[in-house]
Design a protein around this motif. Sequence first.
Motif, PDB file in Angstrom:
ATOM      1  N   ARG B  50       0.819  -1.213   0.000  1.00 40.21           N
ATOM      2  CA  ARG B  50       0.000   0.000   0.000  1.00 40.21           C
ATOM      3  C   ARG B  50       0.859   1.273   0.000  1.00 40.21           C
ATOM      4  O   ARG B  50       0.453   2.302  -0.530  1.00 40.21           O
ATOM      5  CB  ARG B  50      -0.948   0.006   1.206  1.00 40.21           C
ATOM      6  CG  ARG B  50      -2.005  -1.100   1.120  1.00 40.21           C
ATOM      7  CD  ARG B  50      -2.733  -1.280   2.447  1.00 40.21           C
ATOM      8  NE  ARG B  50      -3.444  -0.090   2.838  1.00 40.21           N
ATOM      9  CZ  ARG B  50      -4.630   0.259   2.349  1.00 40.21           C
ATOM     10  NH1 ARG B  50      -5.227  -0.509   1.480  1.00 40.21           N
ATOM     11  NH2 ARG B  50      -5.204   1.358   2.752  1.00 40.21           N
ATOM     12  N   ILE B  53       2.075   2.811  -3.646  1.00 37.59           N
ATOM     13  CA  ILE B  53       1.250   3.697  -4.464  1.00 37.59           C
ATOM     14  C   ILE B  53       0.638   4.800  -3.609  1.00 37.59           C
ATOM     15  O   ILE B  53      -0.357   5.409  -3.983  1.00 37.59           O
ATOM     16  CB  ILE B  53       0.153   2.927  -5.236  1.00 37.59           C
ATOM     17  CG1 ILE B  53      -0.634   2.030  -4.304  1.00 37.59           C
ATOM     18  CG2 ILE B  53       0.759   2.120  -6.357  1.00 37.59           C
ATOM     19  CD1 ILE B  53      -1.833   1.388  -4.968  1.00 37.59           C
ATOM     20  N   GLY B  54       1.233   5.030  -2.452  1.00 35.20           N
ATOM     21  CA  GLY B  54       0.825   6.176  -1.648  1.00 35.20           C
ATOM     22  C   GLY B  54      -0.513   6.021  -0.951  1.00 35.20           C
ATOM     23  O   GLY B  54      -1.094   7.017  -0.518  1.00 35.20           O
ATOM     24  N   LEU B  55      -1.030   4.797  -0.834  1.00 37.17           N
ATOM     25  CA  LEU B  55      -2.282   4.631  -0.079  1.00 37.17           C
ATOM     26  C   LEU B  55      -2.029   4.781   1.418  1.00 37.17           C
ATOM     27  O   LEU B  55      -2.940   5.045   2.184  1.00 37.17           O
ATOM     28  CB  LEU B  55      -2.923   3.265  -0.358  1.00 37.17           C
ATOM     29  CG  LEU B  55      -3.431   3.038  -1.782  1.00 37.17           C
ATOM     30  CD1 LEU B  55      -3.978   1.627  -1.945  1.00 37.17           C
ATOM     31  CD2 LEU B  55      -4.493   4.056  -2.154  1.00 37.17           C
TER      32      LEU B  55
END
Lengths: 262, 250
Positions: B50, B53-55
């Motif tokens: 996570r 992708i910068g979640l």
Amino acid sequence: MNLLLALGAAFQAFCTYLGQLGELASETVRSVFAGRVRLGLTLQQISHIGFGSQMVVIVTGMFTGAVFTAQTFFQFARLNMESAVGPVISVAMCRELGPVLTGLMVAGRVGAAMSAELGTMKVTQQIDALRALAVHPVDYLVVPRALAMLVSVPLLVGECIFFGILASYLVATQVLGVGSSYFLMNMYKFTEAEDIFMGVIKGFIFAVIIVLISCREGLHARDGAVGVGRATTEAVVICSLAVLISNFFLTMFLNIFFPAGV
Amino acid sequence: MAAEPMIDVRDLVQRIGGQEILRGFSLPVMRGETLVLLGRSGGGKSVFLRHLIGLMKPISGRILVEGEDITGYSERQLEAVRRKVGMVFQDGALFDSMTVAENVAFPLRERGERDGAVVARKVNETLALVNMTGHEHKMPVNLSGGMRKRVALARAIVSPPEVILYDEPTAGLDPIVSDSINRLIRRMQRQLHVTSIVVTHDMVSCYHVADRVALLNAGRVYFYGTVEELKQSRDPVIRDFVDGRSDEAD
Ligand SMILES: Nc1ncnc2c1ncn2[C@@H]1O[C@H](COP(=O)(O)OP(=O)(O)OP(=O)(O)O)[C@@H](O)[C@H]1O
Ligand SMILES: [Mg+2]
């Protein structure tokens, strides 16, 4: 001392909440002005929110108009002022009852649905899936709902007012025996365009309040199904309270521009 | 000078609710290679993906995607990164208001494909790749776990990104479908030069797709090397994992 701390904490939580609403609002406005409006989704939401809420708003408006007419009549009859029923109902419907009743019904019907849907998407990682596909949740979910509310709620307010007055007219003239021409004449005489403006302006503001609070609750949901339930309940409760509280301040404020009874 | 890694993770630290999940996790992923990430259940593999992708934002450490540090990026800035790096979520995360076909079509439409015929053709081709032909019109709630996973896979590869993160792509699938998924991962790499990170517990899948293997243990990369090196390792932690042994007595 403990009380003070608790009050401080509550105040801080309240400010944080307002901050989150403000952030959501500014993100939504920026998204609209950046031209990221999805017309298809917006129309879908308008049919969902606006079209689907008509029944409940009309019924609420009619029966409130009817019962209000009856009560006003019973009181005014003692003063021999039966024909003043018309303007009392129409002004009250336009300025207060129409927007507030619509706001409450929309908060219950639409606010709950929005927070439940967004909340479910949040806890099942569908919001993350959107983000992972480079789609901003505000663009995809919040903007269409916000625009649909801005279009729908003022129209629903108008509908509520119209059917409330219609029901009032029917009850007054057909059931209570007020003369039709007295009712209408007094109503026209004392109801101004400003009264209707005020209702519509309130409708816009309630639309903003409801959509921001419901989306905020949905997007912040966590802890699975229980969390979604909690978010939904909170959305309805907070929206309803916010509608009622803001209505008081709006009345005081708007009265400066549209003074009543002049 | 060695080539720059496609993704370079440096000293990642993450804590959730007082629990230290990543404690200085560093991992380079070379362009075009398939890296398999192994690790115990609950070890933080999904949490790690996570971050890529910068979640999630790390507490400290850096994540470089093609040399760009994405850790400080805003949601809008991350959109460019997310077009490059796709992800298959562990439990699918399909949009449950859309059919299977609409789910798979979603990334195509978001990338601006307006021609319905093109979309339909690509959706059908991709569903065929994951053996899901004939289920186009079902809703995600009516699919089995394995089917949901395959639709999620189709959604991630229909408009192929440069990097794909697979979170346990073969867990819960029968051996035959697993094998076709493994082949698919290989084919994506061979034909489209996709860089991949595959999180898995499935050693068969690991041996099939891996160019390189990393083992996550106690919040750090405990082992990093080729499949051969993994097989020949004498380290007890690695052996236990590879041979599937727990230290409990019978
Ligand atoms: N949102 C969250 N809130 C609290 N704790 C979390 C959250 N997400 C993950 N965790 C915790 O982080 C740890 C790592 O979780 P993660 O899902 O990354 O494990 P994993 O390595 O992917 O395991 P598996 O192989 O079973 O999928 C777990 O202990 C989990 O409880
Ligand atoms: Mg996981």
